[in-house]
Design an enzyme around this catalytic site. Structure first.
Site, PDB file in Angstrom:
ATOM      1  CG  HIS A 122      -1.935   0.972   1.377  1.00  0.00           C
ATOM      2  ND1 HIS A 122      -1.696   2.286   1.727  1.00  0.00           N
ATOM      3  CD2 HIS A 122      -3.266   0.872   1.201  1.00  0.00           C
ATOM      4  CE1 HIS A 122      -2.847   2.940   1.765  1.00  0.00           C
ATOM      5  NE2 HIS A 122      -3.814   2.119   1.440  1.00  0.00           N
ATOM      6  CG  ASP A 199       0.331  -2.236   6.205  1.00  0.00           C
ATOM      7  OD1 ASP A 199      -0.615  -2.284   7.012  1.00  0.00           O
ATOM      8  OD2 ASP A 199       0.271  -1.643   5.118  1.00  0.00           O
ATOM      9  CD  GLN A 202      -7.170  -4.425   4.231  1.00  0.00           C
ATOM     10  OE1 GLN A 202      -8.147  -5.055   4.642  1.00  0.00           O
ATOM     11  NE2 GLN A 202      -7.260  -3.177   3.820  1.00  0.00           N
ATOM     12  CE  LYS A 225      -7.514   0.116   6.156  1.00  0.00           C
ATOM     13  NZ  LYS A 225      -8.132   0.434   4.881  1.00  0.00           N
ATOM     14  CB  CYS A 362      -3.623   3.294  -1.642  1.00  0.00           C
ATOM     15  SG  CYS A 362      -4.824   4.577  -1.350  1.00  0.00           S
TER      16      CYS A 362
HETATM   17  C1  LIG Z   1      -2.601  -2.748   3.666  1.00  0.00           C
HETATM   18  C2  LIG Z   1      -2.919  -1.342   4.102  1.00  0.00           C
HETATM   19  N1  LIG Z   1      -1.970  -0.606   4.664  1.00  0.00           N
HETATM   20  C3  LIG Z   1      -2.197   0.641   5.093  1.00  0.00           C
HETATM   21  C4  LIG Z   1      -3.423   1.228   4.934  1.00  0.00           C
HETATM   22  C5  LIG Z   1      -3.633   2.620   5.415  1.00  0.00           C
HETATM   23  O1  LIG Z   1      -4.559   2.651   6.464  1.00  0.00           O
HETATM   24  P1  LIG Z   1      -5.105   4.034   7.012  1.00  0.00           P
HETATM   25  O2  LIG Z   1      -5.573   4.809   5.837  1.00  0.00           O
HETATM   26  O3  LIG Z   1      -6.219   3.629   7.932  1.00  0.00           O
HETATM   27  O4  LIG Z   1      -3.977   4.682   7.734  1.00  0.00           O
HETATM   28  C6  LIG Z   1      -4.454   0.509   4.342  1.00  0.00           C
HETATM   29  C7  LIG Z   1      -5.775   1.125   4.093  1.00  0.00           C
HETATM   30  O5  LIG Z   1      -6.388   0.937   3.082  1.00  0.00           O
HETATM   31  C8  LIG Z   1      -4.200  -0.826   3.922  1.00  0.00           C
HETATM   32  O6  LIG Z   1      -5.158  -1.560   3.348  1.00  0.00           O
END
Ligand SMILES: Cc1ncc(COP(=O)(O)O)c(C=O)c1O
Length: 404
Positions: A122, A199, A202, A225, A362
């Site tokens: 991401h 990270d 998910q 999430k 993203c």
């Molecule tokens: C794998 C992953 N990392 C990071 C993020 C970023 O999360 P946030 O926008 O809640 O900080 C997301 C959100 O879509 C994600 O799916």
């Protein structure tokens, strides 16, 4: 189709979610999860009954709120298997957690040092490291993917050198749903002396996470999430790593003593929590974790895996539809239909009361790797059932009819 769909046992929790009207198939949980009543109630109570600041009030209400706030920190620690709640830093979300690590831990990196990411990351696990690269002169390497969309750990092992100080990977891909063998990734990273950041955005809503068993060094996730509120998230890091990290934001709450000549800092986690925190967000996160545990994360994992299986089997039958990611994805199915832009798929599905995400998610480097500008993505949560898969399939059959 109906025989296939009969496999997914419902969790029967749809009525806990007041924002999901009857007949609406919400398939965008990977973007953000809908909120169950206990989380909404905890937030309402936090503002309507028990509200006060934390950590500095001498009056009873503030002392009580501080106790509740710190109890939430212990709850988070228990949920992810952290040995101590002092290792839990509250942040705004995974994005902020990763930026915190890049700014603070990353400040000691120097030219010649390298970090390794993967093709499926991401943007929030890419851009903070590029900003760090621009500040420090480090280099970034990118591990490739296997043919079915997993991070290729053999290739990663071959790429790693003693110059690598950090490996930062998604525990579960937000596009492909592929689950990382995190333990193996930790062994490979540690073999060259690199740290492993996961990270977990998910992963935390869909599979049991025990940071000690995984052997990682940093773990980041977002509350929203995980059925909790927006604006609250978690960075976990080993105590000895956090202890050695300098502060990144300055202000109230993160200090030991301030004079105009010199300021000394509080120990972690306070050192990384400058300013008034998202008090009620933390309470909402606590309620969300209780809610998830009341269902059972293993049940949620099995449920979402069953829905993924149903979906993939059903979508295989649709002409010109290309499925991405491995068959054993966790809760997420990305696809494209030849000659139809994913935004058109999303718009037609919306008319059928099916909400999916369409776009690059993203993850533009991953789109480039897949050779598409965007994908359509259906992602599941505890409230979904086979009726949602059926609605998705009906909608996609209509897309196929419209576009011939
Ligand atoms: C794998 C992953 N990392 C990071 C993020 C970023 O999360 P946030 O926008 O809640 O900080 C997301 C959100 O879509 C994600 O799916």
């Amino acid at each position: 189709m109906s025989t296939v769909l009969a496999h997914a046992r419902p969790l029967d929790v749809l009525s806990d979610f007041p924002a999901i009207p009857e007949g609406w198939a919400y398939l965008d949980t990977a973007a953000t999860a809908q909120k169950p009543r206990p989380v909404i109630d905890a937030i309402t109570r936090g503002y309507a009954e028990t509200y006060a600041t934390v950590h500095r009030g001498v009056y009873q209400r503030s002392a009580d709120m501080t106790l509740a706030f710190e109890a939430s920190r212990r709850r988070v620690a228990k949920f992810i298997g952290a040995p101590s709640s002092d290792e839990i830093v509250f942040v705004r979300g995974a994005t902020e957690a990763i930026n915190l690590v890049a700014h603070s831990w990353g400040a000691s990196l120097k030219p010649g040092d390298r970090i390794l990411l993967s093709t499926l990351e991401h943007h929030s696990n890419i851009v903070p490291w590029q900003l760090l690269r621009d500040r420090t002169g480090i280099a970034i390497d990118v591990a490739p993917l296997t043919g079915d969309g997993r991070i290729d750990l053999d290739a990663m092992e071959a790429m790693l050198t003693p110059q690598h100080k950090l490996v930062a990977l998604a525990h579960v891909s937000n596009v492909l749903g592929s689950v990382l063998d995190a333990r193996h990734a930790a062994e490979i990273a540690h073999a060259v002396g690199a740290k492993l950041l996961l990270d977990g955005c998910q992963a935390v809503p869909r599979l049991a996470v025990d940071v000690q068993a995984l052997g990682c060094d940093f773990y980041a996730f977002s509350g929203h999430k995980l059925y909790g509120p927006t604006g609250i998230g978690v960075l976990w890091a080993r105590a000895e790593i956090l202890d050695a990290m300098p502060p990144w934001h300055g202000g109230g709450a993160m200090i030991d003593r301030v004079t105009f000549e010199k300021t000394t800092y509080a120990p972690p986690p306070a050192r990384f929590e400058a300013g008034t925190p998202h008090v009620v967000g933390v309470l909402g996160l606590h309620a969300a974790i209780d809610y998830v545990d009341s269902i059972g994360i293993d049940m949620i994992y099995a449920h979402e895996r069953a829905l993924v299986k149903l979906t993939r089997e059903a979508l295989h039958g649709i002409n010109s539809l290309r499925l991405f990611g491995p068959d054993d994805s966790a809760g997420i199915v990305s696809f494209a239909i030849e000659g139809v832009h994913p935004h058109d798929i999303g718009t037609i599905l919306d008319e059928e009361r099916v909400a999916i995400r369409a776009g690059h998610h993203c993850a533009q480097p991953l789109m480039e790797h897949l050779g598409v500008p965007a994908t359509a993505r259906a992602s599941f949560g505890v409230y979904n059932g086979d009726q949602d898969v059926a609605a998705l399939v009906r909608g996609l059959e209509r897309v196929a009819r419209i576009f011939g």
